[in-house]
Design an enzyme around this catalytic site. Sequence first.
Site, PDB file in Angstrom:
ATOM      1  N   LYS A   4      -5.715  -9.274   3.309  1.00 24.77           N
ATOM      2  CA  LYS A   4      -4.766  -9.229   4.338  1.00 24.77           C
ATOM      3  C   LYS A   4      -5.212  -9.769   5.655  1.00 24.77           C
ATOM      4  O   LYS A   4      -4.470 -10.787   6.057  1.00 24.77           O
ATOM      5  CB  LYS A   4      -4.362  -7.658   4.474  1.00 24.77           C
ATOM      6  CG  LYS A   4      -3.979  -7.067   3.094  1.00 24.77           C
ATOM      7  CD  LYS A   4      -2.767  -7.427   2.574  1.00 24.77           C
ATOM      8  CE  LYS A   4      -2.513  -7.248   1.097  1.00 24.77           C
ATOM      9  NZ  LYS A   4      -2.405  -5.755   0.724  1.00 24.77           N
TER      10      LYS A   4
ATOM     11  N   TRP B 133       1.739   2.122  -1.172  1.00 24.37           N
ATOM     12  CA  TRP B 133       0.523   1.927  -1.500  1.00 24.37           C
ATOM     13  C   TRP B 133      -0.014   3.570  -1.448  1.00 24.37           C
ATOM     14  O   TRP B 133      -0.948   3.915  -2.303  1.00 24.37           O
ATOM     15  CB  TRP B 133      -0.351   1.000  -0.406  1.00 24.37           C
ATOM     16  CG  TRP B 133       0.061  -0.397  -0.603  1.00 24.37           C
ATOM     17  CD1 TRP B 133       0.683  -1.207   0.330  1.00 24.37           C
ATOM     18  CD2 TRP B 133      -0.077  -1.136  -1.794  1.00 24.37           C
ATOM     19  NE1 TRP B 133       0.975  -2.285  -0.191  1.00 24.37           N
ATOM     20  CE2 TRP B 133       0.173  -2.382  -1.661  1.00 24.37           C
ATOM     21  CE3 TRP B 133      -0.725  -0.916  -3.126  1.00 24.37           C
ATOM     22  CZ2 TRP B 133       0.440  -3.410  -2.458  1.00 24.37           C
ATOM     23  CZ3 TRP B 133      -0.933  -1.977  -4.119  1.00 24.37           C
ATOM     24  CH2 TRP B 133      -0.222  -3.363  -3.635  1.00 24.37           C
TER      25      TRP B 133
ATOM     26  N   ASP C 235      -6.626   4.016   4.024  1.00 22.36           N
ATOM     27  CA  ASP C 235      -6.521   2.872   3.838  1.00 22.36           C
ATOM     28  C   ASP C 235      -5.951   1.720   4.837  1.00 22.36           C
ATOM     29  O   ASP C 235      -5.027   1.967   5.261  1.00 22.36           O
ATOM     30  CB  ASP C 235      -5.379   2.573   2.576  1.00 22.36           C
ATOM     31  CG  ASP C 235      -5.333   1.173   2.026  1.00 22.36           C
ATOM     32  OD1 ASP C 235      -5.789   0.156   2.471  1.00 22.36           O
ATOM     33  OD2 ASP C 235      -4.395   1.161   1.179  1.00 22.36           O
TER      34      ASP C 235
END
Length: 360
Positions: free
Chosen positions: A195, A101, A171
């Site tokens: 998530k 990511w 993030d």
Amino acid sequence: MSRVYNFSAGPAVLPEEVLKEAADEMLDYRGTGMSVMEMSHRSKAFEEIITTAEQDLRDLMGIPDNYKVLFLQGGASQQFAMIPMNLMKNRVADYIITGQWAKKAAKEAEKYGKVNRIASSEDKTFSYIPDCSDLPVSEDADYVYICENNTIYGTKFKELPNTKGKTLVADVSSCFLSEPVDVTKYGLIYGGVQKNIGPAGVVIVIIREDLITEDVLPGTPTMLTYKTHADAKSLYNTPPAYGIYICGKVFKWLKAQGGLEAMKERNEKKAKVLYDFLDQSRLFKGTVVPKDRSLMNVPFVTGNADLDAKFVKEAKEAGLENLKGHRTVGGMRASIYNAMPYEGVVALVDFMKKFEEENL
Ligand SMILES: *Cc1c(COP(=O)(O)O)cnc(C)c1O
């Protein structure tokens, strides 16, 4: 009705109480005679939903008044572009590469300016967090970027990097609301909610006010400018209304559990059951350096791909679902987010013990 223990990395398990409440309110939300899916985002009922959600999030995280909370769309991935478009005044940013990511975010940012990869753990398949106490932070960097919890590899920054005065951007998609956080250490915190918070379709951005300006890169679309959404209190256009409503319910649920201190304790207790088992197992092995282990995503392997596949298959038959590791790393991964009950992790470990006896 029977529900499984769902170890999916995302979209992921939600609190059953929240799902039941939403089901109860599906046809008639509190006397409005309609579902939240069907109501105007300008209605009084929805205005209350979004302002309450924001306030509850502010309470949970202790978000100071000089930070805005934005409910946006486009997933975490859209932030990979939105962040540089809005924050890259000098067109320079530093990225710490701790997994796919962060790598993707850095690659996207390269479209807009110079990206310095000031640290990386790619040399050891992202199985650790690099020492970030004294990095070569660029003199003219607009920000330093991290992916705080690495969903795929199961690592977590236990200490934030020393950014040497530069703005920290994080993030937190897969560790959002899993433990208390000092918001003042960041310029911008963001995450896709699918998530650890709610349904896919909402991304939450918490951004310090001085970073919200009209001075964005030329050509930045109105919809990708933080100021647009900050000025309009996330109602510039139709927001992901139903998703925000569910997030709001999860915030209430978290408050009822005792807030983020209590969640941290619960999450530590849950993760310990699994890590303790992995540390003494003769068949299974955790893949992450112990000091950098995530409380949320726990990857493990047997070292034999066929045996891994057998495990995933038999676990599913036993009601333990979505344990297959990410397609880029193989093996297994148990995501044990806030809404995964302690009993779910115990059930997983019991199953692993049995599998170990049968297959060793
Ligand atoms: C899942 C994930 C993403 C991507 O999220 P999308 O909402 O699908 O764009 C980004 N970062 C992290 C840490 C993630 O876990």
